[in-house]
Scaffold this active site. Structure first.
Site, short mmCIF file in Angstrom:
data_model
loop_
_atom_site.label_atom_id
_atom_site.label_comp_id
_atom_site.label_asym_id
_atom_site.label_seq_id
_atom_site.Cartn_x
_atom_site.Cartn_y
_atom_site.Cartn_z
CE LYS A 178 9.80 -4.55 9.38
NZ LYS A 178 10.53 -4.44 8.13
CD GLU A 184 -0.60 7.90 10.61
OE1 GLU A 184 0.29 7.35 11.31
OE2 GLU A 184 -0.34 8.59 9.61
N GLY A 238 7.28 -3.76 5.10
CA GLY A 238 5.85 -3.53 5.34
C GLY A 238 5.00 -3.81 4.11
NE ARG A 239 8.08 -0.64 -0.50
CZ ARG A 239 8.86 -0.05 0.42
NH1 ARG A 239 8.35 0.33 1.56
NH2 ARG A 239 10.14 0.18 0.17
CD GLU A 324 6.18 2.99 1.80
OE1 GLU A 324 6.00 1.78 2.01
OE2 GLU A 324 5.74 3.86 2.57
CG HIS A 354 -17.96 5.43 -18.38
ND1 HIS A 354 -18.68 5.73 -19.51
CD2 HIS A 354 -17.92 4.07 -18.32
CE1 HIS A 354 -19.07 4.61 -20.09
NE2 HIS A 354 -18.62 3.59 -19.39
CE LYS A 469 6.06 7.37 9.28
NZ LYS A 469 6.68 6.11 9.63
O1 F6P Z 1 5.12 5.47 6.69
C1 F6P Z 1 5.28 4.46 5.77
C2 F6P Z 1 5.30 3.17 6.44
O2 F6P Z 1 6.49 3.07 7.15
C3 F6P Z 1 5.12 2.01 5.49
O3 F6P Z 1 6.30 1.64 4.90
C4 F6P Z 1 4.50 0.98 6.35
O4 F6P Z 1 3.88 -0.02 5.61
C5 F6P Z 1 3.54 1.83 7.15
O5 F6P Z 1 4.23 3.03 7.37
C6 F6P Z 1 3.09 1.24 8.45
O6 F6P Z 1 4.16 0.92 9.29
P1 F6P Z 1 3.98 -0.03 10.54
O7 F6P Z 1 3.58 -1.36 10.03
O8 F6P Z 1 5.32 -0.04 11.21
O9 F6P Z 1 2.93 0.57 11.42
#
Ligand code: F6P
Length: 505
Positions: A178, A184, A238-239, A324, A354, A469
C-alpha cells in the site's frame, strides 16, 4: 443453560450469507443479550455502522474512511468515501485486473523470452500478503492458472527457498505494498529484480514486474511499466485490502469468476450486517459476546480452529485483522481503555487438539473457541475421513461444554476432572467455496468492528507498529556502520529512547 433449555441450539442459531452460526454454547441468554445491546447502543450503535457504510472518516486519526465494503458491492450503489464517489474507479480497476488475469491465463501476456507465465510471486507483508495467501491456500486453482508463491519475510533464507526452484523466464513478480515504503517488501523486490536481471537482463523487468500500491510515484520510480501498475485507495486499510488490487495473486489463482464469487460472498455478509435486525445480526452478536468475555469476564484469549486444511492460514490472517485493529491502549478520544483486543490463537483441527487444547480443557482460564466446519466432505470419496473431522469437532465442543465428572479415585480425581462450562461457537458452511470464504472473512471484519465499538477505539489505524520500525532503522544504521548489537544497545538505545531506560543490555 442447556439443562434449562434443551432447545438452545434452535434458539441461538443464525443463518446468513451461506453460513450457519450456532452460538448456543456461548454465555448468552435473553437477559444478557438485552444488556449487551443496551451497552452497544450507548456506544453509538447503529449510528456508527451507518457512518462506516456512508464512507465517513471513521479512521479519525488518519482522517480516512474505511470503505472496504465498496470494493465488493454491487455497482448500483453510489458508494462515497468522504463524500467522493468511488464506485466507478473501483469498477474500472477491477476490470483492468480481470483483463490482465485473462491475458496471463490465456498465455497472451508472456515473459521476456516468450515463455508463458507459469509462476507468480506475491512480494508483500502483513495485509499485502496474508489475505492473498489465505485465498490461494483455501480455494481451488483455475485450470490455466499459474502457481502462486509468497515472499514476505526479510530473512533471505525465505527468498532463497522461494526463488531457487523457479525459472525467471516463466515468473511474474507482483510487488504489493500500500505504502510502497515497507522495508521488507522493497528489499525482497530488489532481490527478485537482481535474480531476474541476472538471468534475463534489465529489459525484462518491464514484462515480469507488476506493482500494486496507492503510491503511484514510488511505483514509477521502481520502474514498473504503467500498464502493469494497479492502484487502490487510502480508504482501504492494509488488513482489509484483499478485495482490491492487493488480491491480484488470488485472482490469478482463482480466475476472475472465482474472485467475483469471493467478493459476492463478502457483499452478502455486508448486506446482512447492515440490514439484519440486531437480535439476528451475526457479526453483532459475536462481537458482543467477544467483548463480554474480555471486558466482563476477564478472558483475554480467543481461539479460532477451522476443521479444514483449506483454512489453515485463517488464524494468521485473523491475527492481523483482529489484533492490529483492536490492539489499542486508548479510545477514540485518547482515554486509556482497560481492555481491548483478545490474544487470538489458532490452528487446524484436528492438529490443535493434540497440542494446545489441553489448556482449553483444564487450564484455569477459559479460552472461548470458534469452531469452523464444512458439512460436506471436501473430497467426495473421503466420507469416512470427513466423519472423523466432524466427530472430532463436535466432540471437542461437547467436551468443553460438558466437562468430565471427577472419578471415584480420590488421588486421580482432580487430575482427571474437566470443569466444562467452556464456551464455543460453531460456524458451519456447506463447503469452503469462494463465496463462503468471502462471507466468512467479512463476518470477522464486522465482528472486529463491533468489538471496537464496545471499547470505543479506532480499529483502522496501527500506530504502535511504527515504533518498532523506527528503532529498527536506527539499529540498521548502527549495524551497517560497523557497530555491534551491544554498542547499539549501550550507546544509542538509551540516548534515543530514554523512556526505555529500565531495559538494559
Ligand atoms: O507494519 C504494519 C503494516 O503497516 C500493516 O498494517 C500493513 O498491512 C503492512 O505493514 C504492509 O504495509 P504495506 O502494504 O504498505 O507494505
Amino acid at each position: 443453560m442447556f439443562a434449562e433449555d434443551p432447545h438452545r441450539v434452535e434458539t441461538w442459531r443464525r443463518d446468513a450469507a451461506g453460513l450457519s452460526v450456532d452460538i448456543s454454547r456461548h454465555f448468552i441468554d435473553r437477559e444478557s443479550l438485552t444488556q449487551l445491546l443496551g451497552l452497544i447502543r450507548a456506544q453509538g450503535w447503529p449510528g456508527a455502522r451507518e457512518r462506516l457504510f456512508a464512507g465517513e472518516p471513521v479512521n479519525h486519526t488518519e482522517s480516512r474512511a474505511a470503505l472496504h465494503m465498496a470494493l465488493r458491492a454491487s455497482k448500483d450503489r453510489d458508494w462515497r468515501a468522504e463524500g467522493e464517489p468511488v464506485s466507478e474507479a473501483i469498477c474500472h480497476e477491477l476490470k483492468r485486473l480481470e483483463a490482465f488475469t485473462r491475458q496471463v491465463h490465456a498465455g497472451e501476456l508472456k515473459g521476456a523470452t516468450g515463455k508463458r507465465f507459469r509462476h507468480v510471486i506475491n512480494i508483500g507483508i502483513g495485509g499485502s500478503h496474508l489475505g492473498p495467501e489465505l485465498v490461494v491456500t483455501a480455494l481451488d486453482t483455475a485450470p490455466e492458472a499459474p502457481d502462486v508463491h509468497f515472499l514476505s519475510n526479510v530473512d533471505p533464507a525465505q527468498a532463497r527457498r522461494v526463488l531457487a526452484p523457479l525459472d525467471p523466464a516463466e515468473t511474474l513478480v507482483l510487488v504489493v505494498s500500500k505504502s510502497f515504503t515497507t522495508r521488507e517488501t522493497l528489499s525482497n523486490a530488489n532481490r527478485a529484480k537482481a535474480w531476474l536481471c541476472e538471468a534475463l537482463g534489465e529489459k525484462a523487468i518491464a514484462r515480469h514486474f507488476v506493482a500494486i500500491s496507492t503510491n503511484a510515484e514510488a511505483v514509477a520510480r521502481f520502474g514498473v511499466a504503467p500498464e502493469q501498475q494497479f492502484g487502490f485507495w487510502d480508504w482501504v486499510g492494509g488488513r482489509y485490502s484483499v478485495w482490491s488490487a492487493v488480491g491480484l495473486a488470488a485472482m490469478l489463482h482463482l480466475g476472475p469468476k472465482g474472485f467475483r464469487e469471493l467478493l459476492a460472498g463478502a457483499a452478502d455478509m455486508d448486506t446482512h450486517f447492515e440490514k439484519a435486525p440486531d437480535e439476528d445480526n451475526i457479526p453483532l452478536l459475536l462481537g458482543l459476546i467477544d467483548a463480554q468475555y474480555i471486558s466482563a469476564f476477564g478472558w483475554h484469549s480467543w481461539a479460532v480452529i477451522p476443521y479444514s486444511d483449506r483454512l489453515r492460514q485463517l488464524p494468521s490472517y485473523l491475527q492481523q485483522l483482529v489484533m492490529e485493529s483492536n490492539g489499542k491502549g486508548v479510545d477514540s478520544r485518547g482515554n486509556p481503555v482497560s481492555a481491548s483486543s483478545p490474544v487470538l490463537l489458532g490452528g487446524t483441527g484436528t492438529d490443535a487438539q493434540h497440542s494446545f487444547f489441553q489448556m482449553f480443557h483444564q487450564g484455569p482460564n477459559p479460552v472461548p473457541v470458534d469452531f469452523i466446519l464444512a458439512r460436506e466432505p471436501d473430497i467426495p470419496e473421503e466420507i469416512e475421513a470427513h466423519h472423523q473431522l466432524v466427530a472430532s469437532c463436535l466432540g471437542q465442543m461437547a467436551a468443553l461444554a460438558n466437562g468430565r465428572e471427577p472419578s471415584s479415585d480420590a488421588v486421580m480425581a482432580p487430575h482427571q476432572a474437566c470443569p466444562g462450562n467452556r464456551p464455543s461457537g460453531l460456524i458451519l458452511m456447506d463447503r469452503v467455496t469462494p463465496r463462503n470464504l468471502g462471507a466468512l472473512v467479512a463476518l470477522y471484519e464486522h465482528r472486529t468492528f463491533v468489538q471496537s465499538l464496545i471499547w470505543g477505539i479506532n480499529p483502522y489505524d496501527q500506530m504502535g507498529v511504527e515504533l518498532g520500525k523506527q528503532v529498527a532503522t536506527g539499529a540498521l544504521g548502527a549495524l551497517d556502520s560497523g557497530q555491534t548489537m551491544g554498542d547499539f544497545a549501550r550507546d544509542r538505545w538509551l540516548k534515543e529512547f530514554p523512556g526505555a531506560a529500565p531495559f538494559r543490555v
